[in-house]
Design an enzyme around this catalytic site. Structure first.
Site, short mmCIF file in Angstrom:
data_model
loop_
_atom_site.label_atom_id
_atom_site.label_comp_id
_atom_site.label_asym_id
_atom_site.label_seq_id
_atom_site.Cartn_x
_atom_site.Cartn_y
_atom_site.Cartn_z
N ASP A 1 -7.98 15.11 8.63
CA ASP A 1 -7.75 13.76 9.35
C ASP A 1 -8.76 13.34 10.41
OD1 ASP A 1 -6.50 11.66 11.04
OD2 ASP A 1 -5.35 13.43 12.26
N TYR B 1 -9.87 -3.69 9.08
CA TYR B 1 -8.54 -3.36 9.34
C TYR B 1 -8.61 -1.82 10.21
CZ TYR B 1 -3.69 -1.84 9.00
OH TYR B 1 -2.44 -1.03 9.43
N HIS B 2 -9.38 -0.99 9.99
CA HIS B 2 -9.49 0.11 10.66
C HIS B 2 -10.06 0.11 12.01
CE1 HIS B 2 -8.92 0.98 6.24
NE2 HIS B 2 -8.05 1.91 6.72
N TYR C 1 0.87 -1.15 0.16
CA TYR C 1 -0.08 -0.08 0.03
C TYR C 1 0.75 1.29 -0.06
CZ TYR C 1 -3.73 3.12 2.10
OH TYR C 1 -4.44 4.04 2.30
N HIS D 1 -8.99 10.28 11.92
CA HIS D 1 -8.43 9.18 12.73
C HIS D 1 -8.45 9.76 14.22
CE1 HIS D 1 -6.58 7.94 9.01
NE2 HIS D 1 -6.60 6.60 9.29
N LYS E 1 -9.50 18.33 16.47
CA LYS E 1 -9.04 17.47 15.33
C LYS E 1 -9.10 18.35 14.22
CE LYS E 1 -8.20 13.84 14.34
NZ LYS E 1 -7.03 13.11 14.55
#
Length: 736
Positions: free
Chosen positions: A605, A244-245, A90, A607, A601
């Protein structure tokens, strides 16, 4: 005589009748302690015994075969003995030109497939010239504004021969449309394209947050892509259902497994509601799992996922075995990587890669050792890629199919994990399916609780992280890492975007965008089909996204909830925790004011694991904590801080925009007369960025691996005016 003895040796002979039992031997070794004391309780609620035997094997294990439903032992009969997994690294950063050169170097060095990382501006459906993305262009992936960028990205890479995976969810329609048109203009028909588009929007609402539209229209986009690719792109995977996340955001292994499969169930329902035959589209569904450091549990997770999915698809009426076959890409964990003693990350990634392979993945990405700090360099990317090449060519793991099959422990763990996942899936089903559960915040809340509990275990040293909370180096050598100048990238993108707009037919482009907006509003037609036409007319990614946004009635804005009590429970009775909590209480009593913090934040972004964990922990300690809206501008955050009357703004950053956005926040606070509000910064921040942040006025920087109690003490000191030498980071002061 030695040969005869070896020949006569019966390895399956039962022990002598008077031989002591294992329990008796173990108890003697433990000096009388109960052997059950050696059992381990995992965060999933599973109990791992110290010994497994034949009695632990689930029923039917002996008959399980690879290539045969329910595919627990692998989707293909010969697995790696016939063909090894695909090495699919990736990558993507800066401009399309830079990423293309990086891809071609990697392919020449042994990589077999491409996996494209897009920057956050692209993920969120903004062109590079949009004012909200000034700090994000080219930082965490490649910037794509138009078909011209996409053509450069795949220049001299034959798309009729190369499998391409694209991690894209929010702006999935314009991105896939531009890929299709770029291939056409390379001379490749869309029916020949192979690869995968992630197209998994539900997990974005749960953890990653790079959504654009509300859940219902977002699910329509998923169904439109499944329908279009089923009809037009038979070799292309229409979705990569991603856990995954979730694990990266703090989910337990069982949560990742359960919520990923529950997402898959929701996508199948959405496609079937469109009238699609399950056996027409299901064979092109694929999955994406994270591989963390709990080695055998990760192996068991992939085996359990295949077993459960086969049963789930049978319940949906699938008759084609390909519809029941769970195929997955895996990536080694990012959250397991550490800034401290970063060469340890090479070892972590190698163990995780082996776990993925023993679990039976179809393709694999291995992380660079420097990715806890910045984007990977060519040096770290080569080590990551060679980790897989060494696994394939030197270890012998490809010689036999499912080499852990029949292991008492692995087979029992597979069943236990599957049973726990089914419990969680049932909770989602009781809520009305994953879309309803997401709207109710059920999985998001569960994952955030797990994340806070995990951080508390690390801070207390219960979960050992070598080089972070145990076996720390006194002095660490600096390592080189990749730096992207977002200003230069942005200028380059804006220049090309301007040229595209000047040379296209304005009327044809506007007509295509108008049609797309009408389809979004009416609910009729296929959005991807219309977007392909708009991309041909050189509509930009931002323009295509905006047309749908207007048709759908606007962007989605998430609401925040703060999990409280998780950190406090983990630290119950801990003297250091109690002392800090008492100090904060004394501050309130003395000043008459609770110390107030805004956790912000900035930029695109999404996350928010770090922000949520720190907000939850600080709230339990006694700080008055507020969370900013996601995707705030520096102006938004400064205004909110002023309205709340906070003492400190804590900026959580994971996507490298801090050197642009944090100084802008400090200047904005000065502009509105709130320079007394202190700014601290935490997250993925390389050591070389500390000095520029301090010079801009940041009071403290908390890098990866910072202990939450240390951060709390520091924050209270800042609020109380205990000015320290802010030229020295907290972790360096602790060493001194």
């Amino acid at each position: 005589m030695g040969d005869k003895a070896a020949t006569d040796l019966d390895l399956n002979a039962a022990p002598a009748s008077d031989a002591p039992s294992w329990d008796e031997i173990a108890k003697k070794e433990l000096k009388g302690r109960d052997v059950l004391d050696l059992s381990t309780k995992t965060p999933d609620g599973l109990t791992i015994k110290p010994l497994y035997g034949p009695e632990d094997l689930p029923e039917g294990v002996g008959e399980a075969l690879p290539g045969v439903a329910p595919f627990m032992r692998g989707p293909r009969a010969t697995m790696y003995a016939g063909q090894p997994w695909t090495i699919r690294q990736y990558a993507g950063f800066s401009t399309a030109e830079e990423s293309n050169a990086f891809y071609r170097r990697n392919l020449a060095a042994g990589q077999k497939g491409l996996s494209v990382a897009f920057d956050l501006a692209t993920h969120r459906g903004y062109d590079s010239d949009h004012p909200r993305v000034a700090g994000d262009v080219g930082k965490a992936g490649v910037a794509i504004d138009s078909v011209e960028d996409m053509k450069i990205l795949f220049d001299e890479i034959p798309l009729d021969q190369m499998s391409v995976s694209m991690t894209m969810n929010g702006a999935v329609i314009p991105t896939l449309a531009m890929f299709i048109v770029a291939a056409e203009e390379q001379g490749v028909e869309k029916k020949k394209l192979t690869g995968t588009i992630q197209n998994d929007i539900l997990k974005e609402f749960m953890v990653r947050n790079t959504y654009i539209y509300p859940p219902e229209p977002s699910m329509r986009i998923v169904a439109d892509i499944i329908a279009y690719t089923a009809a037009e792109m038979p070799k292309f995977n229409s979705i990569s259902i991603s856990g995954y996340h979730m694990q990266e955001a703090g989910a337990t292994t069982a949560q990742e497994l359960a919520y990923t499969l529950a997402d898959g169930m929701e996508y199948v329902r959405a496609a079937m509601a469109r009238g699609l035959d399950v056996d027409k589209f299901a064979p092109r569904l694929s999955f994406f799992f994270c591989i963390g450091m709990d080695f055998f549990k990760e192996v068991a997770k992939l085996r359990a996922a295949r077993m459960l999915w086969a049963k789930i698809m049978e319940d949906f009426g699938a008759t084609d075995d390909r519809s029941k076959m769970l195929r997955t890409h895996c990536q080694t964990s990012g959250v397991s990587l550490t800034e401290q003693d970063p060469y340890n990350n090479i070892v972590r990634t190698a163990y995780e890669a082996l776990s993925a392979v023993l679990g039976g993945t179809q393709s694999l990405h291995t992380n660079g050792f420097d990715e806890a700090i910045a984007l990977p360099t060519d040096f770290s990317a080569r080590i990551a890629r060679n980790t897989q090449l060494i696994l394939q060519h030197e270890t012998g793991v490809t010689r036999t199919v499912d080499p852990l099959g029949g292991s008492y422990y692995v087979e029992a763990l597979t069943k236990d994990l599957a049973d726990k996942a089914l419990e969680l899936i049932e909770e989602i089903e009781q809520a009305g399916g994953m879309t309803k559960a997401v709207e109710a915040g059920i999985p998001k809340s569960r994952i955030e609780e797990s994340a806070a509990a995990r951080q508390a275990r690390i801070d207390r040293g219960e979960d050992v992280v070598v080089g972070v909370n145990r076996y720390r180096l006194e002095n660490e050598d600096a390592i080189d890492f990749l730096v992207v100048d977002t200003e230069d990238v942005r200028k380059s993108q804006i220049k090309r975007l301007k040229k595209v707009r000047e040379t296209r037919s304005k009327s044809e482009c506007e007509a295509a965008l108008s049609k797309l907006e009408d389809l979004a509003r009416s609910g009729e037609g296929n959005l991807l089909e219309a977007a392909v036409e708009a991309a041909r007319k050189r509509a930009s990614l931002g323009e295509i996204s905006t047309a749908m946004e207007q048709g759908f009635g606007g962007r989605h804005v998430a609401t925040h909830t703060l999990n409280k009590g998780v950190y406090a429970d983990a630290y119950h009775g801990d003297p250091e925790y109690d002392v800090l909590k008492k100090r904060i209480a004394e501050h309130v009593e003395t000043t008459g004011k609770t110390p107030r913090v805004l956790v912000a934040k900035l930029g695109q972004d999404g996350h928010d694991r770090g922000a949520k964990v720190i907000a939850s922990a600080f709230s339990d300690l006694g700080f008055d904590v507020e969370l900013s809206d996601l995707f705030a501008t520096p102006q938004d955050a400064a205004k909110r801080a002023s309205e709340l009357g906070v003492d400190v703004v804590g900026v959580s950053t994971l996507a490298a925009g801090h050197l642009t956005l944090v100084p802008q926040l400090i200047e904005e606070l000065k502009t509105i007369g709130k320079e007394d509000i202190q700014v601290v910064c935490g997250g993925v921040i390389p050591a070389r960025d500390y000095e520029p942040l301090f010079e801009a006025g940041v009071a403290e920087v908390f890098g990866p691996g910072t202990n939450v109690l240390d951060a709390g003490r520091s924050l209270l000191g800042i609020i109380q005016g205990e000015r320290r030498n802010t030229r020295v980071p907290l972790r360096e002061q602790k060493k001194a």
